[in-house]
Design an enzyme around this catalytic site. Sequence first.
Site, PDB file in Angstrom:
ATOM      1  N   TYR A  49       0.842  -1.208   0.000  1.00  0.00           N
ATOM      2  CA  TYR A  49       0.000   0.000   0.000  1.00  0.00           C
ATOM      3  C   TYR A  49       0.875   1.256   0.000  1.00  0.00           C
ATOM      4  O   TYR A  49       0.622   2.202  -0.721  1.00  0.00           O
ATOM      5  CB  TYR A  49      -0.915  -0.017   1.229  1.00  0.00           C
ATOM      6  CG  TYR A  49      -2.045   0.971   1.142  1.00  0.00           C
ATOM      7  CD1 TYR A  49      -3.297   0.559   0.677  1.00  0.00           C
ATOM      8  CD2 TYR A  49      -1.884   2.301   1.519  1.00  0.00           C
ATOM      9  CE1 TYR A  49      -4.352   1.453   0.593  1.00  0.00           C
ATOM     10  CE2 TYR A  49      -2.927   3.204   1.436  1.00  0.00           C
ATOM     11  CZ  TYR A  49      -4.160   2.780   0.970  1.00  0.00           C
ATOM     12  OH  TYR A  49      -5.196   3.669   0.881  1.00  0.00           O
ATOM     13  N   PHE A  54      -7.552  18.095 -25.427  1.00  0.00           N
ATOM     14  CA  PHE A  54      -8.363  16.872 -25.564  1.00  0.00           C
ATOM     15  C   PHE A  54      -9.682  17.081 -24.796  1.00  0.00           C
ATOM     16  O   PHE A  54      -9.721  17.854 -23.847  1.00  0.00           O
ATOM     17  CB  PHE A  54      -7.584  15.671 -25.011  1.00  0.00           C
ATOM     18  CG  PHE A  54      -8.322  14.379 -25.203  1.00  0.00           C
ATOM     19  CD1 PHE A  54      -8.534  13.867 -26.467  1.00  0.00           C
ATOM     20  CD2 PHE A  54      -8.832  13.682 -24.115  1.00  0.00           C
ATOM     21  CE1 PHE A  54      -9.241  12.687 -26.654  1.00  0.00           C
ATOM     22  CE2 PHE A  54      -9.538  12.502 -24.293  1.00  0.00           C
ATOM     23  CZ  PHE A  54      -9.748  12.001 -25.566  1.00  0.00           C
ATOM     24  N   ASP A  55     -10.758  16.384 -25.219  1.00  0.00           N
ATOM     25  CA  ASP A  55     -12.082  16.652 -24.612  1.00  0.00           C
ATOM     26  C   ASP A  55     -12.119  16.507 -23.090  1.00  0.00           C
ATOM     27  O   ASP A  55     -12.762  17.301 -22.422  1.00  0.00           O
ATOM     28  CB  ASP A  55     -13.230  15.798 -25.159  1.00  0.00           C
ATOM     29  CG  ASP A  55     -12.881  14.843 -26.242  1.00  0.00           C
ATOM     30  OD1 ASP A  55     -11.937  15.125 -26.999  1.00  0.00           O
ATOM     31  OD2 ASP A  55     -13.566  13.825 -26.346  1.00  0.00           O
ATOM     32  N   HIS A  97     -21.451  11.599 -27.501  1.00  0.00           N
ATOM     33  CA  HIS A  97     -20.636  10.818 -28.426  1.00  0.00           C
ATOM     34  C   HIS A  97     -20.851   9.314 -28.284  1.00  0.00           C
ATOM     35  O   HIS A  97     -20.941   8.578 -29.259  1.00  0.00           O
ATOM     36  CB  HIS A  97     -19.158  11.152 -28.140  1.00  0.00           C
ATOM     37  CG  HIS A  97     -18.222  10.822 -29.252  1.00  0.00           C
ATOM     38  ND1 HIS A  97     -16.936  10.433 -29.036  1.00  0.00           N
ATOM     39  CD2 HIS A  97     -18.378  10.850 -30.597  1.00  0.00           C
ATOM     40  CE1 HIS A  97     -16.345  10.229 -30.200  1.00  0.00           C
ATOM     41  NE2 HIS A  97     -17.188  10.473 -31.148  1.00  0.00           N
ATOM     42  N   LYS A 144      -1.287   5.324 -23.494  1.00  0.00           N
ATOM     43  CA  LYS A 144      -0.817   5.522 -24.874  1.00  0.00           C
ATOM     44  C   LYS A 144       0.674   5.171 -24.935  1.00  0.00           C
ATOM     45  O   LYS A 144       1.041   4.017 -25.059  1.00  0.00           O
ATOM     46  CB  LYS A 144      -1.062   6.974 -25.314  1.00  0.00           C
ATOM     47  CG  LYS A 144      -2.509   7.278 -25.650  1.00  0.00           C
ATOM     48  CD  LYS A 144      -3.317   7.632 -24.457  1.00  0.00           C
ATOM     49  CE  LYS A 144      -4.696   8.136 -24.797  1.00  0.00           C
ATOM     50  NZ  LYS A 144      -5.549   8.220 -23.596  1.00  0.00           N
ATOM     51  N   ALA A 180       0.531  12.547 -23.159  1.00  0.00           N
ATOM     52  CA  ALA A 180       0.080  11.192 -23.491  1.00  0.00           C
ATOM     53  C   ALA A 180       0.934  10.543 -24.592  1.00  0.00           C
ATOM     54  O   ALA A 180       1.217   9.355 -24.544  1.00  0.00           O
ATOM     55  CB  ALA A 180      -1.387  11.226 -23.917  1.00  0.00           C
ATOM     56  N   ASP A 182       0.348  18.071 -21.768  1.00  0.00           N
ATOM     57  CA  ASP A 182      -0.454  16.860 -21.745  1.00  0.00           C
ATOM     58  C   ASP A 182       0.409  15.887 -22.542  1.00  0.00           C
ATOM     59  O   ASP A 182       0.497  15.980 -23.767  1.00  0.00           O
ATOM     60  CB  ASP A 182      -1.812  17.103 -22.408  1.00  0.00           C
ATOM     61  CG  ASP A 182      -2.612  15.819 -22.545  1.00  0.00           C
ATOM     62  OD1 ASP A 182      -2.026  14.725 -22.422  1.00  0.00           O
ATOM     63  OD2 ASP A 182      -3.831  15.894 -22.797  1.00  0.00           O
TER      64      ASP A 182
HETATM   65  N1  F0G Z   1      -5.071  13.622 -23.234  1.00  0.00           N
HETATM   66  C1  F0G Z   1      -5.015  13.160 -24.499  1.00  0.00           C
HETATM   67  C2  F0G Z   1      -4.205  13.891 -25.524  1.00  0.00           C
HETATM   68  C3  F0G Z   1      -5.715  11.992 -24.833  1.00  0.00           C
HETATM   69  O1  F0G Z   1      -5.663  11.554 -26.088  1.00  0.00           O
HETATM   70  C4  F0G Z   1      -6.462  11.329 -23.834  1.00  0.00           C
HETATM   71  C5  F0G Z   1      -7.215  10.121 -24.155  1.00  0.00           C
HETATM   72  C6  F0G Z   1      -6.474  11.849 -22.532  1.00  0.00           C
HETATM   73  C7  F0G Z   1      -5.756  12.998 -22.275  1.00  0.00           C
HETATM   74  C8  F0G Z   1      -7.241  11.192 -21.414  1.00  0.00           C
HETATM   75  O2  F0G Z   1      -6.578  10.072 -20.986  1.00  0.00           O
HETATM   76  O3  F0G Z   1      -8.136   8.176 -21.497  1.00  0.00           O
HETATM   77  O4  F0G Z   1      -6.239   7.923 -19.887  1.00  0.00           O
HETATM   78  O5  F0G Z   1      -8.199   9.270 -19.276  1.00  0.00           O
HETATM   79  N2  F0G Z   1      -7.463   9.742 -25.322  1.00  0.00           N
HETATM   80  C9  F0G Z   1      -8.111   8.516 -25.722  1.00  0.00           C
HETATM   81  C10 F0G Z   1      -8.275   8.516 -27.217  1.00  0.00           C
HETATM   82  C11 F0G Z   1      -9.358   8.175 -24.983  1.00  0.00           C
HETATM   83  O6  F0G Z   1      -8.938   7.598 -27.736  1.00  0.00           O
HETATM   84  O7  F0G Z   1      -7.731   9.387 -27.905  1.00  0.00           O
HETATM   85  P1  F0G Z   1      -7.340   8.792 -20.383  1.00  0.00           P
END
Ligand code: F0G
Length: 466
Positions: free
Chosen positions: A72, A124-125, A450, A258, A217, A215
């Site tokens: 933990y 990102f959304d 979506h 990713k 990813a 960000d």
């Molecule tokens: N930032 C970017 C640039 C992303 O592409 C994503 C997720 C996230 C943040 C959020 O990360 O999914 O781990 O919570 N993108 C996925 C996609 C869902 O299909 O492009 P997460």
Amino acid sequence: MKENWFVPYKYRMVEKISIPSKEKRVEILKKAGYNMFQIKAEDVYIDLLTDSGTGTMSNVQWSKVIMGDESYAGSKSFLEIKDTVEDLMGIPFVLPSHQGRAAERVLNSVMIKEGQYVPGNTHFDTTKGHIELAGGRAVDLTIKESADSSTYHPFKGNIDLDRLKEFVEEHKREKISYILLTVTCNSGGGQPVSLENIEETHNIAKANGIPLFFDAARFAENAYFIKQRENKYKTWTIKEIVKKMFSLVEGFTMSSKKDAIVPMGGLIGLRDEELFKNLQTPTILNEGYLTYGGMSGMVMGALAQGLYEVTDYEYLHYRINQVKMLGEMLIEANIPVVEPIGGHAVFLDARKFYKNMPESQFPAQYLTAALYEAGGVRPIEVGSNLVGRDPDTGKNIRPKLDLCRLAIPRRTYSYEHMKYIAETIKEVYQNSDKITTGLNIDVEGTGIRHFSTNFKLVDPKKDSLL
Ligand code: F0G
């Protein structure tokens, strides 16, 4: 050139996939309301919905799963992540989270004061959502070339530096929480940001006392494009470029699903110890204790290893080339794609694909369904359905581009699969001029529509989308 055919892996474990009959696929689509999220994964032949959590782990990553420390507090596997982040990125403080959006929630809940802005390059959304949830506003200042699918620009993910300067001058430090660069820019087509642009953004941020975040990813894919396309860094190793990129930011959030090639996980990296301390309570409350934060020891060990594997030049060369090869097969057939081809996905420009379909009838959504019908391939819509409605007017927003995204999972599909996907798209394109009607919303999903909106064909007599 034989180097383009170099695959730095061999496969000793496989997963059986199959394809339902054409009649069955037509039936499945109808039942799913032409929404890819409503289709069962076992009914999909090649799944290009996302590159998130769908990559293939290496044998070394699997060995880390077995070695995972599930303690933990003070888990050895977490400390491996912390050491790796320090080694690769030069960033000393790390907080774990269960995925990227959870890291965004923790960071924004503390960083943003009511009414503050977060300028960036097409957030990102989920990032935009968390900024808004915390009372802020995401401001998209991506260079204008990003809105045109056919103009070539080596770094279409760049932020417009003049507009950023103007924005900072107009709103001043107090109204700006932080600046965010998404590397690579997913919503803009998986397009990279140049080191020059990162450096200039850093200079503007620093001169005004505003923190700059990534960000991150797809940070490694971004680093590869810098090496390929930015002359100054041609001779640098990927690891040197990564180090330099992160030396210019105060911190980052990262979805580890990713570029870290694990099925689940996220990170926050920080330079500032005080901010690190302020983020500890929301991490504990939302995610878990500071040395696991929603991840298991098994995943954490594999994550740390994944970060090293993706900063290997041979891996990145193979990875980016596989996506590019698919893109080039389509370009050769004159199929409208976003150019240049991005790092993790090929994006089809649906308005150009279906020239005779009204824009209001969801061409990109229609195209996702048509590819499923033609070949059991499952892409995702990144267009009119995704952007939703204007909260003030209730009208459907018209996005700059209506895209169908074919996201390629890492180390998962072969060249034959790429060829199959390209042949499927070509088949659908052949008849695309004759398609004059698209989709209407049947039942609109509430909240984020979506995933749950059901569509119906504008022409009810049609029994095939092709
Ligand atoms: N930032 C970017 C640039 C992303 O592409 C994503 C997720 C996230 C943040 C959020 O990360 O999914 O781990 O919570 N993108 C996925 C996609 C869902 O299909 O492009 P997460």
